[in-house]
Design a protein around this motif. Structure first.
Motif, PDB file in Angstrom:
ATOM      1  N   ARG A 107       0.851  -1.184   0.000  1.00 43.49           N
ATOM      2  CA  ARG A 107       0.000   0.000   0.000  1.00 43.49           C
ATOM      3  C   ARG A 107       0.889   1.237   0.000  1.00 43.49           C
ATOM      4  NH1 ARG A 107      -2.055  -3.543   3.648  1.00 43.49           N
ATOM      5  NH2 ARG A 107      -1.259  -2.359   5.444  1.00 43.49           N
ATOM      6  N   ALA A 108       0.701   2.070  -0.994  1.00 48.43           N
ATOM      7  CA  ALA A 108       1.620   3.199  -1.164  1.00 48.43           C
ATOM      8  C   ALA A 108       0.869   4.481  -1.467  1.00 48.43           C
ATOM      9  CB  ALA A 108       2.598   2.901  -2.292  1.00 48.43           C
ATOM     10  N   GLU A 109       1.563   5.601  -1.253  1.00 47.71           N
ATOM     11  CA  GLU A 109       1.073   6.913  -1.652  1.00 47.71           C
ATOM     12  C   GLU A 109       1.904   7.413  -2.822  1.00 47.71           C
ATOM     13  OE1 GLU A 109       0.601   9.846   1.355  1.00 47.71           O
ATOM     14  OE2 GLU A 109      -0.454   8.510   2.740  1.00 47.71           O
ATOM     15  N   THR A 110       1.234   8.102  -3.750  1.00 46.92           N
ATOM     16  CA  THR A 110       1.923   8.699  -4.885  1.00 46.92           C
ATOM     17  C   THR A 110       1.623  10.196  -4.922  1.00 46.92           C
ATOM     18  OG1 THR A 110       0.187   8.624  -6.588  1.00 46.92           O
ATOM     19  CG2 THR A 110       1.373   6.556  -6.126  1.00 46.92           C
ATOM     20  N   ASP A 111       2.377  10.890  -5.768  1.00 48.24           N
ATOM     21  CA  ASP A 111       2.043  12.290  -6.005  1.00 48.24           C
ATOM     22  C   ASP A 111       0.986  12.362  -7.109  1.00 48.24           C
ATOM     23  OD1 ASP A 111       3.356  11.918  -8.410  1.00 48.24           O
ATOM     24  OD2 ASP A 111       5.078  13.170  -7.901  1.00 48.24           O
ATOM     25  N   ALA A 112       0.683  13.562  -7.585  1.00 48.58           N
ATOM     26  CA  ALA A 112      -0.386  13.731  -8.569  1.00 48.58           C
ATOM     27  C   ALA A 112      -0.082  13.067  -9.897  1.00 48.58           C
ATOM     28  CB  ALA A 112      -0.642  15.221  -8.788  1.00 48.58           C
ATOM     29  N   ALA A 113       1.202  12.806 -10.182  1.00 42.94           N
ATOM     30  CA  ALA A 113       1.596  12.166 -11.435  1.00 42.94           C
ATOM     31  C   ALA A 113       1.710  10.653 -11.307  1.00 42.94           C
ATOM     32  CB  ALA A 113       2.928  12.737 -11.919  1.00 42.94           C
ATOM     33  N   GLY A 114       1.380  10.114 -10.133  1.00 43.35           N
ATOM     34  CA  GLY A 114       1.513   8.676  -9.934  1.00 43.35           C
ATOM     35  C   GLY A 114       2.913   8.238  -9.555  1.00 43.35           C
ATOM     36  N   LYS A 115       3.788   9.208  -9.266  1.00 45.29           N
ATOM     37  CA  LYS A 115       5.150   8.876  -8.840  1.00 45.29           C
ATOM     38  C   LYS A 115       5.140   8.528  -7.351  1.00 45.29           C
ATOM     39  CE  LYS A 115       7.574  11.664 -12.314  1.00 45.29           C
ATOM     40  NZ  LYS A 115       6.396  11.976 -13.148  1.00 45.29           N
ATOM     41  N   LEU A 116       5.816   7.450  -7.002  1.00 49.39           N
ATOM     42  CA  LEU A 116       5.768   6.936  -5.640  1.00 49.39           C
ATOM     43  C   LEU A 116       6.391   7.886  -4.639  1.00 49.39           C
ATOM     44  CD1 LEU A 116       6.705   3.241  -6.462  1.00 49.39           C
ATOM     45  CD2 LEU A 116       4.499   4.020  -5.562  1.00 49.39           C
ATOM     46  N   LEU A 160      16.453   0.735   3.413  1.00 47.13           N
ATOM     47  CA  LEU A 160      15.860   1.831   2.662  1.00 47.13           C
ATOM     48  C   LEU A 160      14.513   2.225   3.259  1.00 47.13           C
ATOM     49  CD1 LEU A 160      16.586   0.632  -0.990  1.00 47.13           C
ATOM     50  CD2 LEU A 160      17.893   2.286   0.364  1.00 47.13           C
ATOM     51  N   ASN A 161      14.189   3.495   3.167  1.00 45.40           N
ATOM     52  CA  ASN A 161      12.908   4.007   3.655  1.00 45.40           C
ATOM     53  C   ASN A 161      12.366   5.031   2.660  1.00 45.40           C
ATOM     54  OD1 ASN A 161      12.596   2.753   6.423  1.00 45.40           O
ATOM     55  ND2 ASN A 161      14.596   3.729   6.683  1.00 45.40           N
ATOM     56  N   GLY A 162      11.135   5.480   2.899  1.00 40.06           N
ATOM     57  CA  GLY A 162      10.557   6.541   2.082  1.00 40.06           C
ATOM     58  C   GLY A 162      10.502   6.206   0.606  1.00 40.06           C
ATOM     59  N   ARG A 163      10.801   7.219  -0.215  1.00 36.82           N
ATOM     60  CA  ARG A 163      10.737   7.049  -1.666  1.00 36.82           C
ATOM     61  C   ARG A 163      11.719   5.988  -2.151  1.00 36.82           C
ATOM     62  NH1 ARG A 163      13.920   8.687  -5.726  1.00 36.82           N
ATOM     63  NH2 ARG A 163      12.992   8.793  -7.823  1.00 36.82           N
ATOM     64  N   GLU A 164      12.917   5.945  -1.574  1.00 40.47           N
ATOM     65  CA  GLU A 164      13.915   4.976  -2.018  1.00 40.47           C
ATOM     66  C   GLU A 164      13.407   3.552  -1.872  1.00 40.47           C
ATOM     67  OE1 GLU A 164      17.624   5.663  -0.068  1.00 40.47           O
ATOM     68  OE2 GLU A 164      18.256   7.156  -1.543  1.00 40.47           O
ATOM     69  N   ALA A 165      12.747   3.264  -0.762  1.00 37.16           N
ATOM     70  CA  ALA A 165      12.189   1.918  -0.567  1.00 37.16           C
ATOM     71  C   ALA A 165      11.077   1.662  -1.570  1.00 37.16           C
ATOM     72  CB  ALA A 165      11.672   1.766   0.858  1.00 37.16           C
ATOM     73  N   ALA A 166      10.224   2.651  -1.788  1.00 46.13           N
ATOM     74  CA  ALA A 166       9.079   2.467  -2.687  1.00 46.13           C
ATOM     75  C   ALA A 166       9.519   2.157  -4.110  1.00 46.13           C
ATOM     76  CB  ALA A 166       8.189   3.713  -2.661  1.00 46.13           C
ATOM     77  N   VAL A 167      10.465   2.917  -4.641  1.00 43.45           N
ATOM     78  CA  VAL A 167      10.873   2.703  -6.034  1.00 43.45           C
ATOM     79  C   VAL A 167      11.706   1.437  -6.186  1.00 43.45           C
ATOM     80  CG1 VAL A 167      10.780   5.170  -6.531  1.00 43.45           C
ATOM     81  CG2 VAL A 167      12.952   4.151  -5.856  1.00 43.45           C
ATOM     82  N   THR A 168      12.300   0.951  -5.094  1.00 39.20           N
ATOM     83  CA  THR A 168      13.068  -0.297  -5.153  1.00 39.20           C
ATOM     84  C   THR A 168      12.149  -1.508  -5.129  1.00 39.20           C
ATOM     85  OG1 THR A 168      14.979   0.715  -4.067  1.00 39.20           O
ATOM     86  CG2 THR A 168      14.851  -1.687  -4.013  1.00 39.20           C
ATOM     87  N   TYR A 169      11.147  -1.494  -4.262  1.00 34.29           N
ATOM     88  CA  TYR A 169      10.261  -2.648  -4.107  1.00 34.29           C
ATOM     89  C   TYR A 169       9.126  -2.679  -5.133  1.00 34.29           C
ATOM     90  CZ  TYR A 169      12.537  -3.143   0.455  1.00 34.29           C
ATOM     91  OH  TYR A 169      13.456  -3.300   1.469  1.00 34.29           O
ATOM     92  N   MET A 170       8.802  -1.530  -5.721  1.00 37.01           N
ATOM     93  CA  MET A 170       7.697  -1.447  -6.688  1.00 37.01           C
ATOM     94  C   MET A 170       8.230  -0.864  -7.986  1.00 37.01           C
ATOM     95  SD  MET A 170       5.118   0.206  -3.828  1.00 37.01           S
ATOM     96  CE  MET A 170       3.587   0.132  -4.725  1.00 37.01           C
ATOM     97  N   GLU A 171       9.273  -1.461  -8.519  1.00 32.14           N
ATOM     98  CA  GLU A 171      10.072  -0.842  -9.569  1.00 32.14           C
ATOM     99  C   GLU A 171       9.329  -0.598 -10.877  1.00 32.14           C
ATOM    100  OE1 GLU A 171      13.361  -3.223 -10.729  1.00 32.14           O
ATOM    101  OE2 GLU A 171      12.226  -5.087 -10.766  1.00 32.14           O
ATOM    102  N   LEU A 173       6.253   0.691 -11.238  1.00 31.45           N
ATOM    103  CA  LEU A 173       5.439   1.901 -11.181  1.00 31.45           C
ATOM    104  C   LEU A 173       6.218   3.183 -11.493  1.00 31.45           C
ATOM    105  CD1 LEU A 173       3.011   1.169  -8.197  1.00 31.45           C
ATOM    106  CD2 LEU A 173       2.842   0.536 -10.607  1.00 31.45           C
ATOM    107  N   PRO A 174       7.445   3.355 -10.993  1.00 26.12           N
ATOM    108  CA  PRO A 174       8.178   4.572 -11.346  1.00 26.12           C
ATOM    109  C   PRO A 174       8.447   4.691 -12.840  1.00 26.12           C
ATOM    110  CG  PRO A 174       9.172   3.516  -9.439  1.00 26.12           C
ATOM    111  CD  PRO A 174       8.164   2.560  -9.980  1.00 26.12           C
ATOM    112  N   LEU A 175       8.730   3.574 -13.507  1.00 21.75           N
ATOM    113  CA  LEU A 175       8.982   3.635 -14.946  1.00 21.75           C
ATOM    114  C   LEU A 175       7.723   4.036 -15.695  1.00 21.75           C
ATOM    115  CD1 LEU A 175      10.926   3.268 -17.261  1.00 21.75           C
ATOM    116  CD2 LEU A 175      10.435   0.817 -17.251  1.00 21.75           C
ATOM    117  N   LEU A 176       6.590   3.451 -15.335  1.00 25.83           N
ATOM    118  CA  LEU A 176       5.338   3.811 -15.987  1.00 25.83           C
ATOM    119  C   LEU A 176       4.996   5.283 -15.761  1.00 25.83           C
ATOM    120  CD1 LEU A 176       3.267   0.647 -15.025  1.00 25.83           C
ATOM    121  CD2 LEU A 176       3.982   1.274 -17.343  1.00 25.83           C
TER     122      LEU A 176
END
Length: 314
Positions: A107-116, A160-171, A173-176
């Motif tokens: 379960r994650a939060e993103t910004d308005a562009a869908g970036k984690l 890792l925590n915060g954004r770094e953890a999110a983009v590592t574990y849900m890799e 979504l950041p590319l999309l």
């Protein structure tokens, strides 16, 4: 697998003018409650100094749900349903290890562009990743030092925590999300600085260059090309740190001559991604990257092709 065959006829940027240049970017705004299937396939080919090729394929199947609209973005749920590696000597090991993260709701939060931005249940996700680390290290139990080195290196992801953890574990979504809310206009190139989390040291910096290469304003469809210019010196330092950490953990600190040779390593890196965006959301992409590494007496080239598709789930 080429995306071109499935791409609608879009006006090419280099051949249009006047009213045909009209383009209004649709914002990323998927309906709350919508569910999406993400399929990914990455084909890798490595060529060593001897000219021999090694290939491997990684296929994933994930689900992505828009759970809530927030003032600053969205709350989303990401679940990996399948990770399958083939063609690699360690395929069975990695398939068994990463089975531990299957069906875990992130379960994650993103910004308005869908970036984690962050993972809300990060402790639960890290517990699953500890199992991945333990299973991977267990495969090398006949060599305790190597097992300890693997465990230490993979364990770096657990800090890792915060954004770094999110983009590592849900890799995925950041590319999309890279093609969401870009602010691009026809004929205008955009350059943005980016950092890639590096569990073994400082984040690796790069510059992203984006441009529109085709669009259909009436249908709300566009094609975006992104080229990534990597910080080669940062890549070199990250590689050296990884090698030093592995050798030290394995009880084999590099000799002075080996260290000196490793510090002559050079990189050549190319990366380009083509996004097909519909209604403000990336629906497919093809990412091609190449890496060549050269040091005295040895060389390695690696080519990756990643194809991703996003389709609605009923």
């Amino acid at each position: 697998m080429a995306l071109a065959a499935a791409t609608p006829a879009l006006a090419p940027a280099q051949s249009v003018s006047g009213d045909a240049l009209a383009w209004t970017e649709r914002p990323f705004n998927p309906p709350v409650g919508s569910r999406w299937l993400i399929r990914s396939r990455t084909d890798t080919r490595e060529t060593g100094s001897d000219g021999r090729n090694k290939t491997q394929t990684i296929e994933t199947r994930s689900e992505f749900t828009v759970a809530e609209k927030l003032p600053q973005g969205f709350r989303v749920v990401y679940v990996n349903r399948e990770i399958r590696m083939s063609g690699s000597p360690v395929a069975d090991v990695m398939n068994h290890a990463f089975a531990a993260v299957k069906d875990i709701e992130m379960r994650a939060e993103t910004d308005a562009a869908g970036k984690l931005v962050s993972i809300e249940n990060l402790d639960e996700v890290k517990t699953a990743m500890r199992t991945v680390t333990a299973r991977t290290a267990q495969a090398f139990e006949k060599n305790p030092r190597v097992a300890a080195a693997v465990k230490e290196m993979m364990g770096q992801m657990l800090v890792l925590n915060g954004r770094e953890a999110a983009v590592t574990y849900m890799e995925e979504l950041p590319l999309l999300a890279a093609a969401h809310n870009t602010g691009l206009k026809p004929g205008v190139e955009r350059r943005d600085e980016d950092t890639t989390p590096n569990p073994f040291g400082a984040p690796i910096k790069s510059v992203l260059i984006k441009r529109l290469v085709g669009w259909d304003d009436a249908a709300g469809k566009t094609k975006v090309v992104q080229r990534r210019e990597m910080d080669k010196e940062g890549m070199r330092k990250a590689t050296l740190a990884l090698v030093d950490k592995f050798l030290s953990a394995a009880g084999k600190p590099p000799a002075a001559d080996v260290s000196a040779m490793m510090r002559t390593i050079t990189f050549n890196i190319d990366s380009e991604t083509v996004f097909n965006v519909e209604g403000g959301m990336t629906r497919s992409l093809e990412d091609r990257s190449s890496l060549s590494v050269t040091l005295p007496g040895a060389s390695l080239s690696k080519h990756d092709t990643k194809v991703m598709t996003v389709t609605p789930l009923k």
